[in-house]
Scaffold this motif. Structure first.
Motif, PDB file in Angstrom:
ATOM      1  N   ASP A  92     -17.981 -53.318   9.714  1.00  0.00           N
ATOM      2  CA  ASP A  92     -17.219 -54.940   9.274  1.00  0.00           C
ATOM      3  C   ASP A  92     -15.683 -54.831   9.601  1.00  0.00           C
ATOM      4  OD1 ASP A  92     -19.561 -55.399  11.132  1.00  0.00           O
ATOM      5  OD2 ASP A  92     -19.974 -56.361   9.350  1.00  0.00           O
ATOM      6  N   THR A  93     -15.596 -54.641   8.068  1.00  0.00           N
ATOM      7  CA  THR A  93     -13.956 -54.237   7.430  1.00  0.00           C
ATOM      8  C   THR A  93     -12.945 -53.037   8.537  1.00  0.00           C
ATOM      9  OG1 THR A  93     -14.694 -54.450   5.269  1.00  0.00           O
ATOM     10  CG2 THR A  93     -12.897 -53.137   5.535  1.00  0.00           C
ATOM     11  N   GLN A  94     -13.148 -51.921   9.216  1.00  0.00           N
ATOM     12  CA  GLN A  94     -13.440 -51.371   9.759  1.00  0.00           C
ATOM     13  C   GLN A  94     -12.096 -52.137  11.638  1.00  0.00           C
ATOM     14  OE1 GLN A  94     -15.187 -47.676   9.857  1.00  0.00           O
ATOM     15  NE2 GLN A  94     -15.077 -46.975   8.123  1.00  0.00           N
ATOM     16  N   ARG A  95     -14.028 -52.461  11.379  1.00  0.00           N
ATOM     17  CA  ARG A  95     -13.525 -53.243  13.071  1.00  0.00           C
ATOM     18  C   ARG A  95     -12.184 -54.265  13.104  1.00  0.00           C
ATOM     19  NH1 ARG A  95     -20.275 -54.260  13.206  1.00  0.00           N
ATOM     20  NH2 ARG A  95     -20.638 -51.985  14.934  1.00  0.00           N
ATOM     21  N   ARG A  96     -12.666 -55.040  11.616  1.00  0.00           N
ATOM     22  CA  ARG A  96     -11.368 -56.295  12.109  1.00  0.00           C
ATOM     23  C   ARG A  96      -9.707 -55.222  11.283  1.00  0.00           C
ATOM     24  NH1 ARG A  96     -15.303 -58.616   8.618  1.00  0.00           N
ATOM     25  NH2 ARG A  96     -14.005 -57.429   6.601  1.00  0.00           N
ATOM     26  N   HIS A  97      -9.645 -54.404  10.996  1.00  0.00           N
ATOM     27  CA  HIS A  97      -8.821 -54.503  10.932  1.00  0.00           C
ATOM     28  C   HIS A  97      -8.449 -52.937  12.781  1.00  0.00           C
ATOM     29  CE1 HIS A  97      -5.420 -51.054   9.529  1.00  0.00           C
ATOM     30  NE2 HIS A  97      -6.161 -49.979   9.961  1.00  0.00           N
ATOM     31  N   ALA A  99      -8.528 -54.513  14.950  1.00  0.00           N
ATOM     32  CA  ALA A  99      -8.629 -55.660  15.763  1.00  0.00           C
ATOM     33  C   ALA A  99      -7.151 -56.498  15.438  1.00  0.00           C
ATOM     34  CB  ALA A  99      -9.505 -56.672  15.652  1.00  0.00           C
ATOM     35  N   ALA A 100      -7.226 -56.142  14.012  1.00  0.00           N
ATOM     36  CA  ALA A 100      -5.181 -56.588  13.861  1.00  0.00           C
ATOM     37  C   ALA A 100      -4.408 -55.852  14.218  1.00  0.00           C
ATOM     38  CB  ALA A 100      -4.960 -56.224  12.084  1.00  0.00           C
ATOM     39  N   GLU A 103      -4.119 -55.921  17.971  1.00  0.00           N
ATOM     40  CA  GLU A 103      -2.623 -57.354  18.560  1.00  0.00           C
ATOM     41  C   GLU A 103      -1.475 -57.443  17.733  1.00  0.00           C
ATOM     42  OE1 GLU A 103      -1.926 -61.908  18.742  1.00  0.00           O
ATOM     43  OE2 GLU A 103      -3.645 -60.143  18.905  1.00  0.00           O
ATOM     44  N   ASN A 155     -12.892 -45.778  14.259  1.00  0.00           N
ATOM     45  CA  ASN A 155     -14.615 -46.768  14.963  1.00  0.00           C
ATOM     46  C   ASN A 155     -14.742 -46.095  15.269  1.00  0.00           C
ATOM     47  OD1 ASN A 155     -14.612 -49.765  14.388  1.00  0.00           O
ATOM     48  ND2 ASN A 155     -14.983 -49.054  16.638  1.00  0.00           N
TER      49      ASN A 155
END
Length: 362
Positions: A92-97, A99-100, A103, A155
């Motif tokens: 989940d942390t990797q997925r948020r990274h 996504a950033a 962006e 990922n």
């Protein structure tokens, strides 16, 4: 004729002797023979008996082992579940990274499009304020694009590893659950047999106390121990209940010992080296053993279900001398333990302090 008269005199004498022997009452150390050949095989003078008492001890130990195995299995299953949760949190942390990063790349692309992103590279070079500015812009975009692509690849690899780990963890967890279910069933079966054997053992003890004729020592296979101290607690696993000096309706004055709440059939240990000076049954203490130790002190073990020593025997620290029960003036299974300055009741001292002075903390 003289020989015939001698036989006529001898026969009645023999019959009288046999009658006297048959009517002689048993002592506390004797036990009537079991004409039915019951389950309890008893021997004296150091022999080993394989009967109900030994069965209770065996089941007692098996139940302890089964409980340890079951608890170890549950802990292993919990560890597997925790490992899977940690892997999911990492992903989940990797997925948020990622996504950033996406962006950030979007912002760079939108900025380039607003400035000169729609022109060919040659036109951008001609209209740029400086070649350095153009190169920095392209370099930043390329770096961001590379970072996003690398993150996406990382990922995907992480998700593949996680999927494999999750599948492996699920399979291992299912195996653990199956084994734990089997262990739980085995544990329940042993405990059921143990409870039945305990009830039977206590029934035999109650019958002996009611008859006022103690059974002889039922020898137990002693455990392999390596005590480094000269003194030990009277039972291995316990909960302290009624303490020395406490009040209660069941005692004429004050409680004279320390009670250890343990199930029926729990092996009772000699707290130190000594000699057995009393083995008796009946009265408020039910079946009891009294040992004499160096220095003139005595220890008492009461409300027992069986004894494993005879009067006069020498014992060593930690030796199993009997099994706990609830004979005599007892409201439930426990060991009543006393320390005394004489072998008789009424001379007790605080057993907790007495043991503590010898390095045994309860």
């Amino acid at each position: 004729m003289r020989s015939l008269r001698r036989h006529r005199v001898v026969v009645p004498v023999l019959l009288c002797v046999l009658a006297v022997l048959g009517a002689r009452p048993m002592t506390a150390d004797e036990e009537p023979a079991d004409p039915a050949g019951g389950p309890e095989t008893q021997t004296h003078g150091g022999g080993v008996a394989t009967g109900l008492s030994a069965e209770v001890v065996r089941l007692y130990e098996e139940a302890a082992v089964a409980t340890q195995q079951y608890e170890a299995g549950r802990a292993e299953a919990d560890e597997q579940r925790a490992k899977a949760r940690r892997a999911e949190e990492l992903l989940d942390t990797q997925r948020r990274h990622i996504a950033a990063l996406h962006e950030d790349l979007g912002r760079i692309a939108r900025a380039q499009y607003r400035t000169s992103g729609g022109l060919p590279v040659a036109a951008q070079m001609m209209l740029a304020d400086s070649p350095d500015g153009l190169m920095r812009g392209h370099h930043a975009f390329a770096q961001a694009d590379l970072a996003v692509n690398n993150a996406i690849s990382k990922n995907r690899r992480a998700e593949a590893r996680l999927a494999a780990d999750e599948a492996k963890a699920a399979a291992e967890w299912q195996v653990l659950e199956k084994r734990n279910t089997e262990l739980a069933a085995l544990k329940a079966d042993i405990e059921e047999k143990l409870e039945s054997a305990r009830e039977e053992l206590q029934g035999q003890a109650d019958a002996a106390v009611a008859a006022g004729a103690c059974r002889g020592a039922v020898r137990l296979d002693q455990p392999q121990t390596a005590f480094t101290s000269a003194w030990v607690a009277p039972v291995e696993t316990y909960e302290l209940s009624a303490s020395y000096g406490s009040g209660g309706a069941r005692w004429a004055h004050r409680h004279t010992g320390q009670d250890f709440a343990v199930p029926i059939g729990t092996p009772v240990r000699a707290v130190g080296a000594g000699r057995v000076v009393r083995v008796s049954c009946g009265g408020p203490f039910g079946i009891e053993i009294v040992l004499r130790h160096a220095g003139g002190y005595y220890t008492q073990y009461a409300h027992l279900a069986s004894v494993a020593v005879d009067q006069g025997e020498q014992v060593v620290p930690g030796q199993w001398i009997g099994q706990s029960g609830t004979t005599g003036n007892s409201t439930g299974p426990h060991l009543h333990f006393e320390t005394r300055v004489t072998p008789e009741s009424g001379s007790a001292v605080d057993p907790v302090s007495w043991l503590a002075a010898r390095g045994v903390s309860l």
